[in-house]
Design a protein around this motif. Sequence first.
Motif, mmCIF file in Angstrom:
data_model
loop_
_atom_site.group_PDB
_atom_site.id
_atom_site.type_symbol
_atom_site.label_atom_id
_atom_site.label_comp_id
_atom_site.label_asym_id
_atom_site.label_seq_id
_atom_site.Cartn_x
_atom_site.Cartn_y
_atom_site.Cartn_z
ATOM 1 N N GLY A 1 0.826 -1.211 0.000
ATOM 2 C CA GLY A 1 0.000 0.000 0.000
ATOM 3 C C GLY A 1 0.856 1.254 0.000
ATOM 4 N N ASP A 2 0.279 2.309 0.553
ATOM 5 C CA ASP A 2 0.927 3.615 0.591
ATOM 6 C C ASP A 2 2.221 3.539 1.419
ATOM 7 N N PRO B 1 1.581 5.834 4.892
ATOM 8 C CA PRO B 1 0.133 5.702 5.098
ATOM 9 C C PRO B 1 -0.373 6.468 6.311
ATOM 10 N N ARG C 1 -5.868 -0.371 -5.468
ATOM 11 C CA ARG C 1 -4.989 0.584 -4.806
ATOM 12 C C ARG C 1 -5.640 0.978 -3.490
ATOM 13 N N ILE D 1 -6.201 3.761 -0.626
ATOM 14 C CA ILE D 1 -6.166 5.222 -0.618
ATOM 15 C C ILE D 1 -5.719 5.688 0.769
ATOM 16 N N GLY D 2 -4.437 6.018 0.864
ATOM 17 C CA GLY D 2 -3.877 6.468 2.139
ATOM 18 C C GLY D 2 -3.676 5.352 3.145
ATOM 19 N N ARG E 1 -2.206 1.164 4.214
ATOM 20 C CA ARG E 1 -1.225 0.110 4.021
ATOM 21 C C ARG E 1 -1.688 -1.103 4.818
ATOM 22 N N SER F 1 3.834 8.593 9.794
ATOM 23 C CA SER F 1 2.668 9.170 9.097
ATOM 24 C C SER F 1 1.337 8.556 9.548
#
Length: 231
Positions: free
Chosen positions: A48-49, A52, A105, A107-108, A110, A146
């Motif tokens: 993921g991101d 995140p 995907r 969105i923001g 993980r 984050s």
Amino acid sequence: GALLELEARVSVCRACPRLVEWREDVAVIKRRAFADEPYWGRPIPGWGDPAPKLLVVGLAPAAHGGNRTGRIFTGDRSGDWLFASMHRVGLAAQETSMHAGDGQRLIGGRMVAAVRCAPPANKPTTDERDTCAPWLEEEFRQVLPSVRVIVALGSYGWDATLRTMAASGAVVPRPRPKFGHAVEATLPKPEGGTVQLLGCFHPSQQNTFTGRLTEPMLDAVMTRAKEVSDD
Ligand code: SF4
């Protein structure tokens, strides 16, 4: 950079003999429905991101899910539930997660597994859990700055999160917060600030078939996770 290096290192880990044998046997024997497909048959890295706001912590990859597709919660029933819910609340681009090239995907967000290789009967031993812990600790060190909210799936994900936070130098509240569905706890981060921990029943068939976990219950936790991560 550092996350890609972690991904490369974890994907060749062979530290647990029983799990290495199992993940590779499953990849050779396969399930009939997937007989024509190659299996990944290795550890599953976080996905993921790279920076995140939301981290989802699961137990371990499914033998014919992540262990087949090479991506966490991809190609199995738990993932179907999880991604559909995350899509409904705006945390995933698509409602399904079928294979690594499907365009899905987060969105923001993980996702990580506490134990990175598929275990027989979905049950890692305590030794295997502890052997794999440093991979989770390293991933936490890299992404925690984050992260605002962690969704822990099942008591296994909850305990792994608390253990990993403590190992990263965070002061975990005493008594340790107890797992439950939609339970929340505020955890201090080692580098300052806090992260909100949300408990969520694991979307395993054991819970979804029996109605212990319903779509509205899962959506409620994911809605809350989105709200905290957007704050
Ligand atoms: Fe390595 Fe973790 Fe897999 Fe054990 S479970 S072989 S420590 S990646």
